[in-house]
Enzyme design. Structure first.
Site, PDB file in Angstrom:
ATOM      1  N   CYS A 199      20.991 -23.343 -42.710  1.00  0.00           N
ATOM      2  CA  CYS A 199      21.815 -24.133 -41.779  1.00  0.00           C
ATOM      3  C   CYS A 199      22.720 -25.050 -42.594  1.00  0.00           C
ATOM      4  CB  CYS A 199      20.913 -24.961 -40.858  1.00  0.00           C
ATOM      5  SG  CYS A 199      21.828 -26.151 -39.866  1.00  0.00           S
ATOM      6  N   GLU A 245      19.319 -78.857 -32.615  1.00  0.00           N
ATOM      7  CA  GLU A 245      18.158 -78.087 -32.141  1.00  0.00           C
ATOM      8  C   GLU A 245      18.588 -76.647 -31.893  1.00  0.00           C
ATOM      9  OE1 GLU A 245      17.214 -79.704 -28.278  1.00  0.00           O
ATOM     10  OE2 GLU A 245      17.475 -81.687 -29.156  1.00  0.00           O
ATOM     11  N   LYS A 268      19.179 -73.335 -29.875  1.00  0.00           N
ATOM     12  CA  LYS A 268      19.394 -73.107 -28.440  1.00  0.00           C
ATOM     13  C   LYS A 268      18.514 -71.923 -28.053  1.00  0.00           C
ATOM     14  CE  LYS A 268      23.020 -72.596 -24.998  1.00  0.00           C
ATOM     15  NZ  LYS A 268      22.579 -71.392 -24.302  1.00  0.00           N
ATOM     16  N   TYR A 303      13.726 -80.345 -24.386  1.00  0.00           N
ATOM     17  CA  TYR A 303      14.925 -80.782 -25.107  1.00  0.00           C
ATOM     18  C   TYR A 303      15.654 -81.969 -24.488  1.00  0.00           C
ATOM     19  CZ  TYR A 303      17.077 -77.449 -21.829  1.00  0.00           C
ATOM     20  OH  TYR A 303      17.462 -76.764 -20.714  1.00  0.00           O
ATOM     21  N   CYS A 328      15.856 -27.792 -36.006  1.00  0.00           N
ATOM     22  CA  CYS A 328      16.542 -26.521 -36.203  1.00  0.00           C
ATOM     23  C   CYS A 328      15.668 -25.697 -37.130  1.00  0.00           C
ATOM     24  CB  CYS A 328      17.903 -26.785 -36.840  1.00  0.00           C
ATOM     25  SG  CYS A 328      18.565 -25.361 -37.716  1.00  0.00           S
ATOM     26  N   CYS A 347      20.573 -24.461 -32.518  1.00  0.00           N
ATOM     27  CA  CYS A 347      21.151 -25.503 -33.367  1.00  0.00           C
ATOM     28  C   CYS A 347      22.666 -25.579 -33.157  1.00  0.00           C
ATOM     29  CB  CYS A 347      20.832 -25.187 -34.823  1.00  0.00           C
ATOM     30  SG  CYS A 347      21.720 -26.239 -35.978  1.00  0.00           S
ATOM     31  N   GLU A 391     -15.606 -72.746 -29.514  1.00  0.00           N
ATOM     32  CA  GLU A 391     -15.950 -74.118 -29.153  1.00  0.00           C
ATOM     33  C   GLU A 391     -15.146 -74.536 -27.920  1.00  0.00           C
ATOM     34  OE1 GLU A 391     -18.140 -76.132 -29.618  1.00  0.00           O
ATOM     35  OE2 GLU A 391     -17.393 -78.152 -29.231  1.00  0.00           O
ATOM     36  N   LYS A 424      27.601 -71.304 -30.469  1.00  0.00           N
ATOM     37  CA  LYS A 424      26.955 -70.016 -30.192  1.00  0.00           C
ATOM     38  C   LYS A 424      27.024 -69.084 -31.406  1.00  0.00           C
ATOM     39  CE  LYS A 424      25.993 -68.885 -26.300  1.00  0.00           C
ATOM     40  NZ  LYS A 424      26.506 -68.890 -24.946  1.00  0.00           N
ATOM     41  N   CYS A 462      24.184 -24.140 -36.688  1.00  0.00           N
ATOM     42  CA  CYS A 462      23.999 -22.784 -37.220  1.00  0.00           C
ATOM     43  C   CYS A 462      23.483 -21.807 -36.167  1.00  0.00           C
ATOM     44  CB  CYS A 462      23.059 -22.807 -38.414  1.00  0.00           C
ATOM     45  SG  CYS A 462      21.348 -23.069 -37.934  1.00  0.00           S
ATOM     46  N   ASP A 471      16.718 -69.037 -26.013  1.00  0.00           N
ATOM     47  CA  ASP A 471      17.243 -68.133 -24.999  1.00  0.00           C
ATOM     48  C   ASP A 471      16.139 -67.875 -23.979  1.00  0.00           C
ATOM     49  OD1 ASP A 471      19.137 -66.673 -23.832  1.00  0.00           O
ATOM     50  OD2 ASP A 471      19.109 -65.005 -25.258  1.00  0.00           O
TER      51      ASP A 471
END
Ligand code: IVH
Length: 674
Positions: free
Chosen positions: A435, A117, A119, A229, A429, A411, A37, A317, A414, A121
């Site tokens: 091993c 509020e 903060k 803000y 391996c 490896c 719409e 923070k 081993c 980033d």
């Protein structure tokens, strides 16, 4: 609309409708009409404007994206400087802030009302509206002069080109944060990776990069939002509290943060901080703290400013989720299934609330994507419970003489050949249980809590037993002698007896545990349980072909193939026989419809349960055939909410999923288990 309405009125009517739907969709997140719409109205307006170009206004919803890239950004001098905030890092800082204000106001015993509020980033911006029309958008810059990003802010759908309603000041400068929601960021980065482009490091960088485009068509393609803000220049009347002003902004079609709340006193602030910290990871955007502002604008005025920050506000923070550290070395670890994983050994760094000294690099594709080398400075991120990861390398800090990382050909433990199958990202391996590293991991898995649960036999003891060649396979555990154990480092007579006891006790086990303990690839705790419930006995699982295995809930073709190949290897069958010969036993499960009354249901447990532990509740639900999941979705059948349940409970309520409390759960379990 009737035929005789003048075209210009028709255009204005369409614009008003589009503005309203835009606000419902992008600002309130609550559309009232389907997208088609909106598209229809938009196309209608577009057609009208094409036929009558003289009717186009620059605040028309069709005019968001300009098609002429800028040569450079102009500069804008802020009529009122854009300030920054003082920081608080703990409750003591917050209490000191509150005391400073009360002392200055000479009201030591009267609590202040604070507006709280998140903060966000992102990037601070200023929008200027004159007579309700957006005429300018600018970045904060150095606080006095910013860049003119009008073309770009116009493309952000949550920013109205014209304010809604009436009563707004003739000139109104609105300030806020432009940010990229996490979901949009993930989508954008997936797209970048699929196009072989470099992904963005985090949503903040993605938002900044998207706003810095000279071609606003690029900005328009990025999922940006703006949350307001505060205000700057105001020529006209506004409410007399911060929360009151923001509510007015919201009424005029601007987006404000739905988490905004007014609280009393510093203790109210600290409660808000604790509550939101717990929900931080579930929020749809990144935040790095909470901003607290004295709510009364008169009191704000009395308190005034110090240098570039207001006295009446502070940012509390969160502990940083990203930090810089150095990669000391990149080593290769061998896992239970032989997977060879590059791991970065780091200069220990405190990030996201813990000290991190290792970060997995997953596989060589990841090493190459990051371009990381030993000696590099890297950005480490640890958010919530997520494992620490290297986000990026600080290229300009690379010391001379570093070498690219090379996957070893053999490896590191081993010396067997390392093989990487074409369709797999990991190299493995090829030594199997010969091993020692794989053997150790297989044994650690076997004794682990959700497998055979042999407490007392810790990981260190397993390492030592394998190194001394006392244990080669799980069955050897059952033949250990008291003397062998008591002679091990940090073991005495008593601990040796305890270890032998728990090994003995573990002989009596349950089928799901035993299947899980075998360590079949991709067969985790839940799949092991499903297999046990579906087939009832180990013999039946062993005898099942690929199709039969896939009849078990949650077993797909890949898992079925791993199960089949596990039981085809004579070595594995020998281990199982040796365990049975050593006395390991369990009761088979009667397979009937009755044993899985919760088959096909998905349950989610959240909050603190008081009479059951989480794992007991989980086990009992799983025994009844339910799947127990970690997050709530439309597919969730029931949510069990214990004390202090948070976002999962909210989500369940918003999706209309039935919620049970602990006592209702207990009643239901008792009925079904009877
Ligand atoms: S108020 C005078 N409120 O944090 C008050 N700032 O150093 C000025 N920020 O660059 C800012 N969310 O971009 C305020 N709810 C919020 C905020 C917020 C994020 C940013 C802002 C500023 C920095 C403060």
């Amino acid at each position: 609309m009737s035929q005789d309405t003048p075209v210009s009125q028709m255009a204005e009517h369409l614009r008003a409708q589009l503005r309203h739907h835009n606000y419902q969709y992008y600002v309130l997140d609550a559309p009232t009409v389907p997208d088609v719409e909106y598209d229809r109205l938009f196309q209608q307006l577009k057609a009208l404007e094409t036929d009558h170009p003289e009717l186009i206004t620059d605040d028309s919803p069709t005019q968001r994206v300009g098609d002429i890239p800028l040569a450079s950004f102009g500069q804008i001098d802020h009529e009122m400087p854009m300030l920054s905030l003082d920081n608080a890092f703990d409750g003591d800082d917050m209490r000191a802030f509150d005391k400073r204000l009360k002392d200055r106001l000479d009201q030591p015993d009267t609590e202040l009302e604070y507006a709280c509020e998140p903060k966000l980033d992102g990037i601070a911006v200023s929008l200027l509206y004159e007579d309700g029309k957006l005429i300018r958008g600018a970045t904060r810059g150095d606080g006095s002069t910013g860049e003119d990003i009008t073309q770009n802010v116009r493309t952000i759908n949550s920013i109205p080109l014209r304010l809604l309603g009436e009563g707004y000041p003739r000139r109104l400068e609105v300030r806020g944060e432009i940010y990229m929601p996490k979901a949009g960021f993930d989508k954008l980065n997936k797209l970048a990776v699929s196009r072989d482009e470099k992904p963005f490091v985090n949503p903040r960088n993605a938002a900044a990069g998207s706003l810095r485009q000279l071609d606003s068509r690029i900005t328009a393609s990025r999922p940006l939002e703006m949350c307001c803000y505060s205000v700057g220049i105001v020529e006209g009347e506004l409410a007399d509290t911060h929360t009151g002003v923001l509510k007015q902004l919201s009424g005029w079609g601007l987006k404000i943060n739905p988490e905004m709340q007014a609280v009393t006193g510093v203790e109210g602030c600290l409660e808000y901080y604790t509550e939101l910290s717990a929900r931080r990871d579930a929020l749809p955007y990144d935040i790095d703290g909470i901003v607290f502002k004295v709510n009364s604008l008169r009191t704000q005025q009395r308190l005034g400013f110090v240098s570039r920050a207001p006295r009446w506000a502070i940012a509390h923070k969160f502990p940083a989720q990203e930090e810089l550290t150095e990669v000391k070395a990149i080593e290769f670890q061998v896992g239970r299934t032989g997977a060879i994983t590059p791991v970065a050994r780091l200069e220990p760094v405190f990030v996201g609330g813990v000290t991190v000294s290792n970060a997995t690099l997953h596989n060589m594709d990841e090493v190459e994507r990051l371009g990381v080398r030993a000696g590099d400075s890297v950005v480490i991120r640890r958010a919530g419970d997520v494992i620490p990861q290297i986000v990026s390398v600080v290229a300009e800090r690379r010391p001379v003489g570093t070498e690219p990382v090379i996957m070893p050909q053999s490896c590191p433990v081993c010396d067997s050949a390392v093989i990487r199958l074409e369709d797999e990202a990991v190299a493995r391996c090829s030594g199997g249980l010969s091993c020692p590293a794989q053997r150790k991991e297989a044994l650690k898995h076997y004794i682990s809590r959700k497998a055979m649960d042999i407490d007392g036999l810790g990981e260190k003891l397993i390492d030592a037993l394998v190194e001394r060649e006392l244990v080669h396979s799980p069955a050897d555990l059952y033949h250990l002698k008291h003397l062998q154990l008591s002679k091990m480092e940090r073991m005495g007579d008593k601990s040796a007896t305890n270890v032998l006891n728990s090994i003995e006790v573990s002989k009596q086990t349950e089928l799901p545990r035993f299947i899980y303990a075998l360590g079949i690839r991709e067969v985790g705790e839940a799949t092991a349980r499903t297999l046990a419930m579906h087939f009832g006995s180990l013999e039946a699982v062993k005898a099942a072909d690929e199709d039969m295995l896939q009849q078990a809930p949650d077993v797909g073709p890949v898992v079925a193939r791993y199960i089949l190949s596990f039981f085809r290897q004579p070595h594995n069958l020998d281990v199982i026989q040796a365990l049975i010969d050593a006395g390991v036993h369990w009761a088979d499960i009667e397979v009937s419809e009755q044993s899985v009354p919760l088959d096909g249901q998905t349950w989610v447990l959240t909050g603190t349960l008081e009479q059951l532990t989480r794992s007991e509740a989980k086990e009992r639900l799983q025994n009844l055939g339910a799947k127990v999941a970690g997050s709530v979705s439309k597919k969730t059948s029931y949510v069990v909410a214990g004390a202090a349940a948070g976002s999962k409970l909210e989500k369940a309520e918003s999706l209309g999923i039935e919620v049970l409390d602990e006592s209702q759960l207990l009643v239901r379990l008792a009925e079904l288990e009877a």
